[in-house]
Design a protein around this motif. Sequence first.
Motif, mmCIF file in Angstrom:
data_model
loop_
_atom_site.group_PDB
_atom_site.id
_atom_site.type_symbol
_atom_site.label_atom_id
_atom_site.label_comp_id
_atom_site.label_asym_id
_atom_site.label_seq_id
_atom_site.Cartn_x
_atom_site.Cartn_y
_atom_site.Cartn_z
ATOM 1 N N VAL A 196 0.955 -1.023 0.197
ATOM 2 C CA VAL A 196 0.046 -0.090 -0.216
ATOM 3 C C VAL A 196 0.614 1.205 0.034
ATOM 4 C CG1 VAL A 196 -1.870 -0.979 1.127
ATOM 5 C CG2 VAL A 196 -0.091 -0.043 2.513
ATOM 6 N N VAL A 197 0.345 2.478 -0.244
ATOM 7 C CA VAL A 197 1.095 3.438 -0.367
ATOM 8 C C VAL A 197 1.875 3.783 0.758
ATOM 9 C CG1 VAL A 197 0.914 6.123 -0.658
ATOM 10 C CG2 VAL A 197 -0.313 4.776 -2.217
ATOM 11 N N PRO A 246 0.140 2.461 -6.080
ATOM 12 C CA PRO A 246 -1.156 2.320 -6.495
ATOM 13 C C PRO A 246 -1.495 1.754 -7.741
ATOM 14 C CG PRO A 246 -0.469 4.478 -5.824
ATOM 15 C CD PRO A 246 0.585 3.849 -5.943
#
Length: 172
Positions: A9-10, A54
């Motif tokens: 995830v970011v 993403p």
Amino acid sequence: MIVKVRKAVVEDAKGMAKVHVDSWRTTYAGVVPDEYLNNLSYDERENMWKQATPRGGVYVAENNEGEIVGFATGGPERSGKYPDYKGELYAIYILKDYQRQGIGKALMKPIVEGLIRDNLTNMVVLVLEDNPSKHFYEATGAKLLDTEDIEIGGKKLIELVYGWDDIRSINL
């Protein structure tokens, strides 16, 4: 050692940047010019991974304390130079203290599974000739397809192009 592999995830960008820079500095010491390695920036890599994560195809490995100790990324083959190979393992980076413990295979597994889901059943990976990790790819059944001349930090290097004809047969 228990390592958890999960989709990135970011918020993982900072940990991935640390792995990226630190693994380059240990793996490529004496291969890539010191000046280039010393100028690698955690902030630049963090920003790069904030942008790239993403888009998908990025997985991280965490140690027991939840620290990111490795990551891998892959997807469709990018260069178009190898039309018989539709997928690509873009990178696997693992901190030196965590190498040779099965984390590479654990990180490669979701990349391979994703490519198979997308009906991309063969893939390539590019690795510097002087990278000792090239033996990992050979051990998983990759065959040498080609070599490419590249330049990093003003030094001419050789990149090996390995390929798997059928990633469904990789023992992960």
